[in-house]
Design an enzyme around this catalytic site. Structure first.
Site, PDB file in Angstrom:
ATOM      1  N   ASP A 201      -5.927  15.678  11.160  1.00 30.93           N
ATOM      2  CA  ASP A 201      -5.458  16.518  12.257  1.00 30.93           C
ATOM      3  C   ASP A 201      -6.403  17.702  12.480  1.00 30.93           C
ATOM      4  O   ASP A 201      -6.834  18.354  11.529  1.00 30.93           O
ATOM      5  CB  ASP A 201      -4.060  17.042  11.880  1.00 30.93           C
ATOM      6  CG  ASP A 201      -3.417  17.845  12.983  1.00 30.93           C
ATOM      7  OD1 ASP A 201      -3.069  17.241  14.006  1.00 30.93           O
ATOM      8  OD2 ASP A 201      -3.269  19.073  12.821  1.00 30.93           O
ATOM      9  N   GLU A 243      -9.414  13.815  14.656  1.00 29.30           N
ATOM     10  CA  GLU A 243      -8.912  14.241  15.961  1.00 29.30           C
ATOM     11  C   GLU A 243      -9.730  15.409  16.497  1.00 29.30           C
ATOM     12  O   GLU A 243      -9.196  16.475  16.773  1.00 29.30           O
ATOM     13  CB  GLU A 243      -7.433  14.677  15.836  1.00 29.30           C
ATOM     14  CG  GLU A 243      -6.750  14.955  17.149  1.00 29.30           C
ATOM     15  CD  GLU A 243      -5.815  16.168  17.105  1.00 29.30           C
ATOM     16  OE1 GLU A 243      -5.819  16.905  16.111  1.00 29.30           O
ATOM     17  OE2 GLU A 243      -5.108  16.372  18.100  1.00 29.30           O
TER      18      GLU A 243
END
Ligand code: GLC
Length: 531
Positions: A201, A243
């Site tokens: 993330d 990401e």
């Protein structure tokens, strides 16, 4: 021996555990529920499940605010359930990766609590503090609709703390070697439980440096390389799917020399698929693919149409963003931050021709396709729910009330199951689409089967055919076969000349040569053997 790493040709399935299947009638989907549905996922043909965060959390950001990196959120089960899921998935040849949030914790994490309570605590330096809120002014605010600054004053701590996302998500201080070690330990813990990697993330924001925008810093890349080497020691097959929501040239360093992240989402491509369709013009796709740098041999793009967040328009110009907002999010409620908080089917006004067309682009362009749960059946959204909750509603399994098979009847689901006349569970559900060979579910499944049978889709170059701009037609020349994919982005039939040769249809049995005519929003896949 085939040396291609597994993820290069894998189909990923993004799954929100809370939304998938509630096995114990508490209104929340859980890990046992996912186990119950593995047969379905195997039928669909996906290769790897990506689970949204499953850790204990106050859920102010649906689990991206982690309060304990070493356990399972009680709504989802216990660690033994997680191990059972891994075993059951592996027994079916399915892999599992989990979301790992390196950049920040929840403000409820004991590290942050200790840091606030005592300036001399060893945890104080786990976070980023300042007496003023004027540092790092060049860092943008990401959650524009909620946050006004990346600094928040903590009364107890007597200082400001730094956060790139919600103020309930204090950023960890990666300049502190102890923090760097902590995150390696977290990775080890989950890898030793048997997972197949992580969705990493928000990696661009790990470090802060004055005079920069605090994204993509050299220190961040150095740490990610260290993280990668550490992960590879424990499980050389594990994938890191990152990401980094950045322009192609800024994303490229995240792959390093094949020694950093194995994969990264292709954020710039995604909105251009929607733009090309809305403008009946392939140019935005052609341009972004031309601007996409080649990757090291062991790396791959993750491509996607939708995910659990808003359809982000960060990677387009202000003019294109405005156009896409006006086209796809006419009501203010449909917009969030710099994006659109709607699902695939409603974005397409439930026009199956357009939904299939976008899936066809997703499966035939380079990269490893990632599906978002529910979009394989064309689930709707609920724009009356706040933030991104409207695209995270319960999965629609059957037509039966009260919860469409998401939960036992006595349960009170965490969010209302969609039940509007168009996209409600009575109309849109897995069971009825299983029974209908012409359903979206079967179409997506057929594309998955073909995508996997023809690794050329994942690996070969991309060559555009000269056609009217309303057609996106390209060849994928592999060593054993050349694949052809043709897409009519317009509402009018289109006829295009084909390269020499007899093309055999993949989705249908047609043999085509010379010319191909496509109906409005039609698409066609063909192949020529080159051996
Ligand atoms: C990522 C996630 C998003 C989350 C944010 C903060 O962008 O996709 O859902 O809110 O990180 O962790």
């Amino acid at each position: 021996m085939n040396k291609t790493p597994w993820y290069k040709n894998a189909i990923f399935y993004e799954l929100y555990v809370r939304a998938f299947r509630d096995s114990n009638a508490d209104g929340h989907g859980d890990l046992r529920g996912v186990i119950e549905k593995l047969d379905y996922l195997q039928f669909l043909g996906v290769d790897c499940l990506w689970l949204l965060p499953i850790y204990p959390s106050p859920l102010k950001d649906d689990g991206y605010d982690i309060a304990d990196y070493y356990d399972i959120h009680p709504d989802y089960g216990i660690l033994a359930d997680f191990e059972a899921l891994i075993r059951a998935a592996h027994a079916r040849g399915l892999r599992v990766i989990t979301d790992l949030v390196l950049n920040h914790t929840s403000d409820q994490h004991p590290w942050f609590q200790a840091a606030c309570a005592d300036r001399n605590s060893p945890y104080r330096d786990y976070y980023v503090w300042s007496d003023s809120d004027q540092k790092y002014k060049e860092a943008r605010i990401i959650f524009l609709d909620t946050e006004t600054s990346n600094w928040t004053w903590d009364e107890q701590a007597g200082q400001y703390y730094w956060h790139r996302f919600y103020s309930s998500q204090p950023d960890l201080n990666f300049d502190n070697p102890a923090v760097q070690e902590e995150m390696l330990n977290v990775a080890r813990f989950w890898l030793e439980l048997g997972i197949d990697g992580f969705r990493v993330d928000a990696p661009p924001y790990l470090f802060e440096r004055e005079g920069t925008n605090c994204e993509n810093l050299p220190e961040t890349h150095a740490y990610l390389k260290r993280f990668r080497a550490f992960v590879a020691q424990i499980n050389p097959q594990a994938v890191l799917l990152s990401e980094a929501n950045q322009w192609p040239e800024d994303v490229r360093p995240y792959f390093g020399e094949g020694d950093e992240m194995h994969m990264n989402f292709h954020f710039p491509l995604m909105p251009r698929l929607y733009q090309a369709l809305a403008q009946a013009d392939r140019t935005p796709i052609v341009e972004v693919m031309r601007r996409t740098p080649p990757l090291p041999a062991n790396c791959q793009w993750a491509t996607f149409l939708r995910c659990h967040d808003e359809l982000t328009l960060e990677m387009v110009s202000p003019e294109v963003r405005q156009f896409l907002w006006e086209t796809y999010a006419p009501e203010p409620r449909m917009r969030l931050n710099l994006g659109i908080r709607r699902r695939l089917a409603p974005l397409m006004n439930n026009d199956h021709r357009k939904i299939e067309l976008l899936y066809s682009l997703l499966f035939s362009l380079p990269g490893a396709p990632t599906l978002y749960y529910g979009d394989e059946i064309g689930m709707g959204d609920n724009i009356w729910l706040p933030d991104r909750e409207g695209v995270r509603t319960p999965m629609q399994w059957v037509a039966e009330p009260p919860h469409g098979g998401f939960a036992p009847p006595e349960a009170q689901p965490y969010a209302p199951v969609i039940n509007d006349p168009v996209s409600g569970y009575a109309q849109v559900n897995v069971a009825s689409q299983m029974d209908d060979p012409n359903s979206l579910l079967h179409t997506v499944r057929r594309m998955i089967v073909l995508r996997k049978a023809h690794p050329t889709f994942g690996e070969a170059d991309l060559t555009w055919l000269e056609t009217p701009k309303a057609v996106a037609a390209f060849l994928r020349p592999g060593p054993e076969e050349t694949l052809l994919a043709v897409h009519n982005l317009s509402a009018h039939p289109q006829t295009i000349p084909l390269p020499t040769g007899r093309f055999t249809g993949l989705l249908d049995e047609r043999i085509v040569q010379g010319h191909l005519t496509l109906p409005p929003y039609g698409y066609w896949w063909g192949r020529i053997s080159t051996t």
